[in-house]
Design a protein around this motif. Structure first.
Motif, PDB file in Angstrom:
ATOM      1  N   ASN A  53       0.877  -1.162   0.000  1.00 28.93           N
ATOM      2  CA  ASN A  53       0.000   0.000   0.000  1.00 28.93           C
ATOM      3  C   ASN A  53       0.918   1.216   0.000  1.00 28.93           C
ATOM      4  OD1 ASN A  53      -1.511   2.278   0.830  1.00 28.93           O
ATOM      5  ND2 ASN A  53      -3.050   0.966   1.796  1.00 28.93           N
ATOM      6  N   SER A  54       1.061   1.850  -1.157  1.00 27.22           N
ATOM      7  CA  SER A  54       2.015   2.963  -1.274  1.00 27.22           C
ATOM      8  C   SER A  54       1.561   4.199  -0.509  1.00 27.22           C
ATOM      9  CB  SER A  54       2.253   3.302  -2.743  1.00 27.22           C
ATOM     10  OG  SER A  54       1.039   3.632  -3.377  1.00 27.22           O
ATOM     11  N   THR A  55       0.274   4.311  -0.213  1.00 21.32           N
ATOM     12  CA  THR A  55      -0.219   5.452   0.555  1.00 21.32           C
ATOM     13  C   THR A  55       0.248   5.376   1.999  1.00 21.32           C
ATOM     14  OG1 THR A  55      -2.156   5.600  -0.871  1.00 21.32           O
ATOM     15  CG2 THR A  55      -2.291   6.719   1.263  1.00 21.32           C
ATOM     16  N   THR A  56       0.170   4.167   2.586  1.00 18.35           N
ATOM     17  CA  THR A  56       0.536   4.001   3.992  1.00 18.35           C
ATOM     18  C   THR A  56       1.949   3.443   4.174  1.00 18.35           C
ATOM     19  OG1 THR A  56      -0.375   1.757   4.093  1.00 18.35           O
ATOM     20  CG2 THR A  56      -1.873   3.594   4.637  1.00 18.35           C
ATOM     21  N   GLN A  57       2.616   3.081   3.068  1.00 14.93           N
ATOM     22  CA  GLN A  57       3.954   2.481   3.127  1.00 14.93           C
ATOM     23  C   GLN A  57       3.912   1.139   3.877  1.00 14.93           C
ATOM     24  OE1 GLN A  57       6.966   3.982   1.619  1.00 14.93           O
ATOM     25  NE2 GLN A  57       5.231   4.941   0.626  1.00 14.93           N
ATOM     26  N   THR A  58       2.789   0.406   3.745  1.00 17.25           N
ATOM     27  CA  THR A  58       2.612  -0.861   4.445  1.00 17.25           C
ATOM     28  C   THR A  58       2.704  -2.031   3.476  1.00 17.25           C
ATOM     29  OG1 THR A  58       1.205   0.178   6.096  1.00 17.25           O
ATOM     30  CG2 THR A  58       1.043  -2.209   5.907  1.00 17.25           C
ATOM     31  N   VAL A  59       3.493  -3.042   3.864  1.00 17.82           N
ATOM     32  CA  VAL A  59       3.587  -4.284   3.114  1.00 17.82           C
ATOM     33  C   VAL A  59       2.829  -5.343   3.911  1.00 17.82           C
ATOM     34  CG1 VAL A  59       5.130  -6.066   2.191  1.00 17.82           C
ATOM     35  CG2 VAL A  59       5.835  -3.658   2.155  1.00 17.82           C
ATOM     36  N   THR A  60       1.932  -6.067   3.237  1.00 14.78           N
ATOM     37  CA  THR A  60       1.154  -7.125   3.868  1.00 14.78           C
ATOM     38  C   THR A  60       1.331  -8.403   3.065  1.00 14.78           C
ATOM     39  OG1 THR A  60      -0.466  -5.516   4.643  1.00 14.78           O
ATOM     40  CG2 THR A  60      -1.156  -7.822   4.617  1.00 14.78           C
ATOM     41  N   CYS A  61       1.666  -9.491   3.771  1.00 10.28           N
ATOM     42  CA  CYS A  61       1.868 -10.790   3.128  1.00 10.28           C
ATOM     43  C   CYS A  61       0.837 -11.768   3.684  1.00 10.28           C
ATOM     44  CB  CYS A  61       3.280 -11.305   3.379  1.00 10.28           C
ATOM     45  SG  CYS A  61       4.560 -10.164   2.785  1.00 10.28           S
ATOM     46  N   THR A  62       0.292 -12.603   2.784  1.00 17.51           N
ATOM     47  CA  THR A  62      -0.755 -13.536   3.168  1.00 17.51           C
ATOM     48  C   THR A  62      -0.223 -14.692   4.003  1.00 17.51           C
ATOM     49  OG1 THR A  62      -0.469 -14.786   1.112  1.00 17.51           O
ATOM     50  CG2 THR A  62      -2.138 -13.014   1.110  1.00 17.51           C
ATOM     51  N   SER A  63      -1.137 -15.394   4.657  1.00 16.04           N
ATOM     52  CA  SER A  63      -0.787 -16.541   5.486  1.00 16.04           C
ATOM     53  C   SER A  63      -0.598 -17.783   4.615  1.00 16.04           C
ATOM     54  CB  SER A  63      -1.882 -16.796   6.517  1.00 16.04           C
ATOM     55  OG  SER A  63      -3.097 -17.130   5.860  1.00 16.04           O
ATOM     56  N   THR A  64      -0.028 -18.809   5.216  1.00 17.74           N
ATOM     57  CA  THR A  64       0.117 -20.104   4.564  1.00 17.74           C
ATOM     58  C   THR A  64       0.241 -21.171   5.635  1.00 17.74           C
ATOM     59  OG1 THR A  64       1.246 -21.307   2.784  1.00 17.74           O
ATOM     60  CG2 THR A  64       2.651 -20.078   4.336  1.00 17.74           C
ATOM     61  N   ALA A  65       0.318 -22.412   5.213  1.00 14.68           N
ATOM     62  CA  ALA A  65       0.504 -23.526   6.145  1.00 14.68           C
ATOM     63  C   ALA A  65       1.499 -24.502   5.527  1.00 14.68           C
ATOM     64  CB  ALA A  65      -0.820 -24.214   6.435  1.00 14.68           C
TER      65      ALA A  65
END
Length: 176
Positions: A53-65
């Motif tokens: 998210n370039s507006t908030t400078q946040t990187v989010t990565c999905t979960s896995t198993a």
């Protein structure tokens, strides 16, 4: 034609931005040779996907198993780096560039993970927020307190890694 230092720096920042946005695709690697013997993604799970998210400078990565890890713990790390460039201006004339600067700021978020029963490691979604231009400007000072800083570029990159205890290299590595 004479180019001012400010114009040269602005052109350089624009080229860096174009280069950074042109390479927006993340490089993801899963190598279960760097995991306990028999490790594999659980049915319906796969390599995590990271978004920015370039507006908030946040990187989010999905979960896995991951299954087949026995009792081997792991460390999940998401590091976000902002490479911030700019110039300091002399207050007498705002067109006079006094001192260019380039700084890297890294925010790291790590979590230790323990497998649940039957050697299944649930890897949660992970988010880390980098440094916005406004946050940087609040804390950055030019060498002379009378000078005014101006950020000309803020390029974000990240590294997601999942490393099992006893292994030197990550089993999952995503660079973006």
């Amino acid at each position: 034609m004479k180019l001012s230092l400010r114009r040269v720096l602005t052109l350089f920042a624009a080229m860096l931005f174009a280069l950074a946005t042109g390479m927006a695709a993340a490089q993801a690697t899963t190598n279960f040779d760097n995991a306990p013997n028999g490790a594999h993604y659980a049915k319906g799970a796969g390599e995590p996907i990271c978004t920015v998210n370039s507006t908030t400078q946040t990187v989010t990565c999905t979960s896995t198993a991951i299954e087949g890890v026995g009792n081997t713990n792991a460390t999940l790390t998401l590091a976000v780096t902002n490479r911030i460039s700019g110039v300091c201006h002399n207050p007498g004339t705002n067109d006079k560039v006094v001192d260019p600067f380039s700084k890297s700021v890294t925010e790291t978020n790590s979590t230790g993970l323990t497998p649940s029963k039957n050697g299944r490691l649930l890897v949660p979604a992970k988010s880390t927020t980098g440094t916005s231009t406004a946050d940087f400007e609040e804390t950055f000072t030019c060498p002379n307190p009378n000078w005014t800083p101006e950020v000309t570029s803020n390029v974000l990159s990240y590294q997601y890694s999942l490393t099992f205890a006893g292994f030197q290299e990550p089993a999952i590595l995503i660079n973006g």
